[in-house]
Structure formats: structure tokens, C-alpha cells
Design a protein around this motif. Structure first.
Motif, PDB file in Angstrom:
ATOM      1  N   ILE A 163       0.738  -1.008   0.050  1.00 31.11           N
ATOM      2  CA  ILE A 163      -0.091   0.143   0.003  1.00 31.11           C
ATOM      3  C   ILE A 163       0.817   1.478  -0.002  1.00 31.11           C
ATOM      4  N   LEU A 164       1.769   1.485   0.852  1.00 27.93           N
ATOM      5  CA  LEU A 164       2.612   2.480   0.865  1.00 27.93           C
ATOM      6  C   LEU A 164       3.898   2.616   0.013  1.00 27.93           C
ATOM      7  N   GLY A 165       4.413   1.413  -0.121  1.00 31.17           N
ATOM      8  CA  GLY A 165       5.482   1.486  -1.186  1.00 31.17           C
ATOM      9  C   GLY A 165       6.769   1.908  -0.133  1.00 31.17           C
ATOM     10  N   GLU A 166       8.006   1.803  -0.838  1.00 35.22           N
ATOM     11  CA  GLU A 166       9.374   2.252   0.029  1.00 35.22           C
ATOM     12  C   GLU A 166       9.208   3.858   0.399  1.00 35.22           C
ATOM     13  N   GLN A 167       8.732   4.711  -0.389  1.00 37.85           N
ATOM     14  CA  GLN A 167       8.717   5.940  -0.278  1.00 37.85           C
ATOM     15  C   GLN A 167       7.570   6.264   0.924  1.00 37.85           C
ATOM     16  N   GLY A 168       6.451   5.748   0.903  1.00 40.99           N
ATOM     17  CA  GLY A 168       5.433   5.922   1.924  1.00 40.99           C
ATOM     18  C   GLY A 168       6.063   5.538   3.150  1.00 40.99           C
ATOM     19  N   LEU A 169       6.792   4.471   3.273  1.00 38.84           N
ATOM     20  CA  LEU A 169       7.326   3.825   4.489  1.00 38.84           C
ATOM     21  C   LEU A 169       8.355   5.093   5.267  1.00 38.84           C
ATOM     22  N   GLN A 170       9.203   5.326   4.135  1.00 37.83           N
ATOM     23  CA  GLN A 170      10.205   6.479   4.601  1.00 37.83           C
ATOM     24  C   GLN A 170       9.458   7.756   5.213  1.00 37.83           C
ATOM     25  N   ILE A 171       8.483   8.199   4.694  1.00 39.44           N
ATOM     26  CA  ILE A 171       7.853   9.247   5.060  1.00 39.44           C
ATOM     27  C   ILE A 171       7.338   9.209   6.382  1.00 39.44           C
ATOM     28  N   VAL A 172       6.354   7.983   6.453  1.00 39.57           N
ATOM     29  CA  VAL A 172       6.150   7.637   7.779  1.00 39.57           C
ATOM     30  C   VAL A 172       7.027   7.710   8.837  1.00 39.57           C
ATOM     31  N   SER A 173       8.234   6.870   8.703  1.00 30.90           N
ATOM     32  CA  SER A 173       9.295   6.749   9.500  1.00 30.90           C
ATOM     33  C   SER A 173       9.785   7.983   9.966  1.00 30.90           C
ATOM     34  N   ARG A 174      10.048   9.158   8.985  1.00 31.19           N
ATOM     35  CA  ARG A 174      10.466  10.328   9.348  1.00 31.19           C
ATOM     36  C   ARG A 174       9.532  11.134  10.235  1.00 31.19           C
ATOM     37  N   LEU A 175       8.293  10.905   9.996  1.00 31.19           N
ATOM     38  CA  LEU A 175       7.302  11.719  10.764  1.00 31.19           C
ATOM     39  C   LEU A 175       7.292  11.109  12.368  1.00 31.19           C
ATOM     40  N   MET A 176       7.403   9.829  12.450  1.00 28.73           N
ATOM     41  CA  MET A 176       7.766   9.147  13.728  1.00 28.73           C
ATOM     42  C   MET A 176       8.960   9.661  14.305  1.00 28.73           C
ATOM     43  N   GLY A 177       9.906   9.818  13.631  1.00 30.23           N
ATOM     44  CA  GLY A 177      10.958  10.562  14.294  1.00 30.23           C
ATOM     45  C   GLY A 177      10.955  11.824  14.651  1.00 30.23           C
ATOM     46  N   LEU A 178      10.196  12.584  14.026  1.00 29.98           N
ATOM     47  CA  LEU A 178       9.594  13.965  14.839  1.00 29.98           C
ATOM     48  C   LEU A 178       9.054  13.837  16.049  1.00 29.98           C
ATOM     49  N   PHE A 179       7.919  12.920  15.746  1.00 30.25           N
ATOM     50  CA  PHE A 179       7.375  12.926  17.268  1.00 30.25           C
ATOM     51  C   PHE A 179       8.074  12.388  18.290  1.00 30.25           C
ATOM     52  N   VAL A 180       9.143  11.319  17.961  1.00 31.45           N
ATOM     53  CA  VAL A 180      10.085  10.983  19.129  1.00 31.45           C
ATOM     54  C   VAL A 180      10.783  12.088  19.472  1.00 31.45           C
ATOM     55  N   CYS A 181      11.434  12.708  18.641  1.00 32.00           N
ATOM     56  CA  CYS A 181      12.191  13.851  19.081  1.00 32.00           C
ATOM     57  C   CYS A 181      11.327  15.049  20.234  1.00 32.00           C
ATOM     58  N   ALA A 182      10.190  15.226  19.838  1.00 30.69           N
ATOM     59  CA  ALA A 182       9.331  15.974  20.761  1.00 30.69           C
ATOM     60  C   ALA A 182       8.995  15.368  21.982  1.00 30.69           C
ATOM     61  N   LEU A 183       9.040  14.005  22.186  1.00 31.30           N
ATOM     62  CA  LEU A 183       8.887  13.309  23.350  1.00 31.30           C
ATOM     63  C   LEU A 183      10.145  13.366  24.045  1.00 31.30           C
ATOM     64  N   ALA A 184      11.191  13.153  23.409  1.00 29.08           N
ATOM     65  CA  ALA A 184      12.353  13.384  23.976  1.00 29.08           C
ATOM     66  C   ALA A 184      12.822  14.686  24.672  1.00 29.08           C
ATOM     67  N   ALA A 185      12.470  15.568  23.816  1.00 26.98           N
ATOM     68  CA  ALA A 185      12.735  17.199  24.466  1.00 26.98           C
ATOM     69  C   ALA A 185      11.706  17.325  25.510  1.00 26.98           C
ATOM     70  N   GLN A 186      10.475  16.725  25.890  1.00 27.39           N
ATOM     71  CA  GLN A 186       9.603  16.852  26.929  1.00 27.39           C
ATOM     72  C   GLN A 186      10.370  15.950  28.046  1.00 27.39           C
ATOM     73  N   ILE A 187      10.756  14.975  28.065  1.00 29.68           N
ATOM     74  CA  ILE A 187      11.500  14.112  28.966  1.00 29.68           C
ATOM     75  C   ILE A 187      12.876  15.206  29.501  1.00 29.68           C
ATOM     76  N   ILE A 188      13.397  15.697  28.610  1.00 29.60           N
ATOM     77  CA  ILE A 188      14.544  16.505  28.998  1.00 29.60           C
ATOM     78  C   ILE A 188      14.144  17.803  29.682  1.00 29.60           C
ATOM     79  N   PHE A 189      13.127  18.453  29.535  1.00 28.85           N
ATOM     80  CA  PHE A 189      12.447  19.594  29.898  1.00 28.85           C
ATOM     81  C   PHE A 189      12.115  19.413  31.598  1.00 28.85           C
ATOM     82  N   ALA A 190      11.397  18.144  31.355  1.00 27.18           N
ATOM     83  CA  ALA A 190      10.989  17.928  32.745  1.00 27.18           C
ATOM     84  C   ALA A 190      12.139  17.595  33.712  1.00 27.18           C
ATOM     85  N   GLY A 191      13.025  16.898  33.327  1.00 29.68           N
ATOM     86  CA  GLY A 191      14.322  16.296  34.119  1.00 29.68           C
ATOM     87  C   GLY A 191      14.973  17.868  34.456  1.00 29.68           C
TER      88      GLY A 191
END
Length: 198
Positions: A163-191
């Protein structure tokens, strides 16, 4: 209680990054049959569940043994998670698929791809932060649901790839990366906030 479980479930999904793991899973299982891929998907889900539950339950003990404060660990774990997420957001390959004959269930699919250093740190912090058994049971249910979700995503890898193809998977993976960056920043700020608080 349900809202807390859903919130933790979403956080666990962001930490596990199932679509990033999926792109690696597809690359590592090129020579596998559909049946072998499906069996491997549930093995990865089970490995993720066991590793996460152990980290969550024994987080407080680790802090007590090493004398590390939870806020110092938040800053360290958040930093590691942020570095990992940057690579994910930039689309850098996490593993090489040189030898598809070796068993890839535990290493690298479960650890360090699904349960990486940043996820390990986040699990330890979460486990140490929950003191009541109601909170612990809710978190364990969220971890179990997130692990099953990872298994389902990997189980459907052939369909998702079509359904997604290789390009679609890369796009979704990169979006997940951005969400993980935001979660990491939240953990650091809380600390940092808790560490500097009087």
C-alpha cells in the motif's frame, strides 16, 4: 484510568516507532516467506513486551542501586532518545541486512530497534515515577497493548509495503522520528525543571 492508559499507550507507540521498525523489518526479512515474517512479527512483539515490562518493574531498583536521581536519568535518557530520533527523522538506516539467515528477532529487531537506548531510559523513568499499583497496572496494560500493536503492524508488513511503497514507509518513519524528538525534548525539559526546582 482509561484516559491515562490511552495516553500511556500513545506514548509507548511513539517510543516503539512501529513504522520505523517496519521499514527495518522489511529490509531484514527480504529472503523470508510471508509465513516466516508473520511468525517473526509475533516473536518481536513478545520480546518487546518482556523487555519493556522488566525495565518498567525494576526501574526503581536500578536507581536505588546506582544512586542516580530520576531527574538526572530523565535528562540523560531524553538526550539519548533525541539523538536516536534525529537519525530516524533524517532517514538514516538503522541496520544493515548483510546476513538474512541469522535470527534477527532479539537483535536488532527487539533491541535496539523497538526497545532502543532512549526507550529503555524512558521505561526506567516511567517505572520509577509510578508508586501506586493502580498506576502500575494501567501502565502495564498500555505497554501490552502497544507491544501487540507493534506485532500487528509487523504481521501486516506485506500488505503495508504494497500500500505505502518504500517512499511511503520512509515518510511515515520520518514523521515518527519528529514525534520521538518532541517526546525526548519533553523528557529533558521535565528533568531540567525538576532538577532546578528548589
Amino acid at each position: 484510568m482509561l484516559s491515562m492508559m490511552f495516553s500511556l499507550y500513545l506514548k509507548m507507540l511513539v517510543l516503539y516507532s512501529p513504522f520505523f521498525v517496519l521499514s527495518c523489518f522489511i529490509g531484514l526479512t527480504r529472503g523470508y516467506t510471508v509465513k516466516e515474517r508473520k511468525r517473526l512479527a509475533w516473536k518481536v512483539a513478545l520480546g518487546t513486551l518482556v523487555a519493556s515490562v522488566l525495565l518498567y518493574l525494576f526501574g526503581q531498583s536500578i536507581f536505588n542501586v546506582f544512586g542516580i536521581t530520576i531527574d538526572a536519568f530523565r535528562i540523560g535518557a531524553g538526550s539519548v532518545l533525541f539523538i536516536s530520533a534525529l537519525g530516524m527523522a533524517q532517514g538514516k538506516p538503522a541496520v544493515q541486512s548483510d546476513n538474512v539467515q541469522q535470527d534477527v528477532t532479539i537483535v536488532p529487531l527487539t533491541i535496539p530497534l523497538t526497545v532502543g537506548p532512549g526507550t529503555i531510559g524512558a521505561m526506567l523513568v516511567m517505572g520509577a515515577g509510578h508508586h501506586h499499583w493502580n498506576d502500575k497496572l494501567t501502565a502495564l496494560a498500555a505497554i501490552a497493548l502497544a507491544s501487540v500493536t507493534v506485532g500487528v503492524v509487523l504481521y501486516l508488513s506485506n500488505r503495508i509495503e504494497r500500500i505505502l511503497g518504500e517512499q511511503g514507509l520512509q515518510i511515515v518513519s520520518r514523521l515518527m522520528g519528529l514525534f520521538v524528538c518532541a517526546l525526548a525534548a519533553q523528557i529533558i525539559f521535565a528533568g531540567v525543571k525538576n532538577y532546578l526546582a528548589p
